[in-house]
Design an enzyme around this catalytic site. Structure first.
Site: not given
Lengths: 251, 196
Positions: A11, A130
């Site tokens: 990230d 997701d």
């Protein structure tokens, strides 16, 4: 034989890796380029960089970071986070990324998948999904799992492939962060429903979890972040253990 | 110092190839200029994406006529290699006809694209000099070149196909040497040191 891929995910916020990454051998583990080189040398098969910068201004710096990464590492990498147009994707691909990953933008504007695939080929287009299992149904969520949609995982997966996705990165919100293993049942079902490679994400806590997602979940690749960043699992050890379970792995 | 050019015809991620050469200490020029290409010692012909717009772009730049008559070592990568073949199933069109092979789409039996690291079996030759048997290299493609007389490396995904081709001074890799770690670097280095 095509091998199963192990993919560390980094990230990136404002050009730096986030999550308290700790490595003794690194001078600066917050430097994405240095961390990427480290994972590549350790045997990562691919890397994923997700830009979680909050502003468009900071996102611009991501393209120059992508360029720097492409100069340094000799394995493929995917970039994602906030890509909403062909132009943004083009900037990142021209900077040297091999693939782009889109998530919420694909749900809000499914035509983007087709536009990207027409412009760059489906092999460049990863659609990240997701999903959370609610009362037995896998429901697609947005904004990192915060916002439910009316889409069901398997229908949406079929649709994104039809629209031109070359790969699906499936994160189970039920498993993410639990370190209890990947959502293998849903992964297995995904593999039988769509004909593109599936990257499993969410739930990695042990070496056996990786073995299970390949053997039981039929995943083509497994993505994880914290187990690698906190050095709980090292890539060489993981890959050796997987190979000893007769899983096709590149050593 | 030898001159290396990368043919720039608007087909995707060619910077990766340039960066890979930089890591080997070679400054390659991106160009579609005839003089530049003719005067180079080595020519790299990369490409990702769709064959049809790529062929169109080659034709517009006259590269479809130029590439087949080159005399120096030429390395086609991925789509570049496929375009050097005789016939492409994508929209049923002719390629540059350097290699006599046909390029076909993978059957639906396998997940397509073929993405990831696969091992190759190669014939001894300049391109694979100093590389151990059955190395893993990185592939990403939905079409494949059939096996043929020019096949110098094979791999399997559903069926066996050409991982690399060679005819005289022309070489082609279906995989991406620029993304295949140290093995890929060695293959690029081998190509750069081919003498004729």
């Amino acid at each position: 034989m095509l091998t199963k891929r192990i993919i560390p995910c980094l990230d990136i916020k404002d050009g730096r890796t986030v999550k308290g990454i700790k490595f003794k051998n690194l001078i600066d583990a917050g430097d994405p380029v240095e961390l990427a080189s480290y994972y590549s040398a350790q045997g990562a098969d691919e890397l994923v960089f997700l830009d979680i910068s909050a502003t468009a201004e900071k996102r611009k710096t991501f393209a120059s970071l992508v360029n720097e990464i492409a100069q340094k590492i000799n394995i493929p990498f995917t970039v994602g986070g906030g890509i909403t147009s062909v132009e943004e994707a083009r900037r990142l691909l021209l900077a040297g990324a091999d693939k782009v990953s889109i998530n919420s933008a694909a749900v809000r504007n499914p035509a983007l998948i087709t536009e990207l695939s027409k412009a760059f080929g489906s092999q460049c287009v990863v659609v990240a999904i997701d999903a959370k299992q609610i009362e037995g149904e896998w429901i697609v969520h947005l904004v990192g799992g915060k916002e439910p949609t009316s889409l069901r995982l398997f229908d949406w997966a079929k649709q994104v492939v039809k629209l031109g996705a070359g790969e699906i990165l499936f994160t189970s919100m039920n498993n993410d962060g639990t370190k209890q293993g990947f959502a293998n049942e849903a992964l297995q079902k995904l593999s039988t429903r769509v004909n593109v490679p599936i990257i499993a994400s969410g739930g990695a806590g042990s070496i056996q979890h990786f073995a299970d997602t390949f053997l039981l979940g039929g995943a083509d690749a497994a993505l994880a972040a914290s187990v690698f960043h906190f050095n709980e699992i090292t890539l060489p050890n993981l890959k050796q253990k997987l190979q000893s379970q007769a899983i096709a792995i590149r050593l | 110092m030898s001159k290396v050019v990368i043919i720039d015809y608007g087909a995707g991620n060619i910077q990766s190839v340039q960066f890979a050469l930089e890591r080997l200490g070679v400054q390659a020029k991106l160009t579609h200029n005839t003089e530049d290409i003719l005067s180079a010692d080595k020519v790299i012909f990369p490409g990702v994406g769709h064959a049809t717009p790529a062929l169109k772009s080659l034709q517009e730049k006259g590269l479809d006529k130029l590439i087949p008559i080159l005399k120096q070592p030429v390395l086609g990568i991925c789509l570049g290699m496929q375009l050097m073949c005789s016939f492409l199933e994508e929209n049923n069109q002719n390629g540059l006809d350097i290699f006599s092979t046909t390029v076909k789409k993978f059957s639906e039996e396998e997940k397509v694209p073929h993405i990831g690291w696969n091992d190759i079996k190669f014939k001894d030759g300049e391109l694979f000099r100093g590389i151990e048997e059955n190395p893993y290299v990185y592939f990403v493609h939905s079409y494949y070149a059939e096996l043929g007389v020019e096949t110098i490396a094979t791999t399997g995904y559903g069926q066996q196909f050409s991982a690399a081709l060679q005819k005289n001074n022309f070489y082609g890799c279906q995989f991406h040497p620029e993304k295949s770690g140290v093995i890929g670097e060695q293959i690029l280095k081998n190509f750069l040191t081919i003498t004729q």
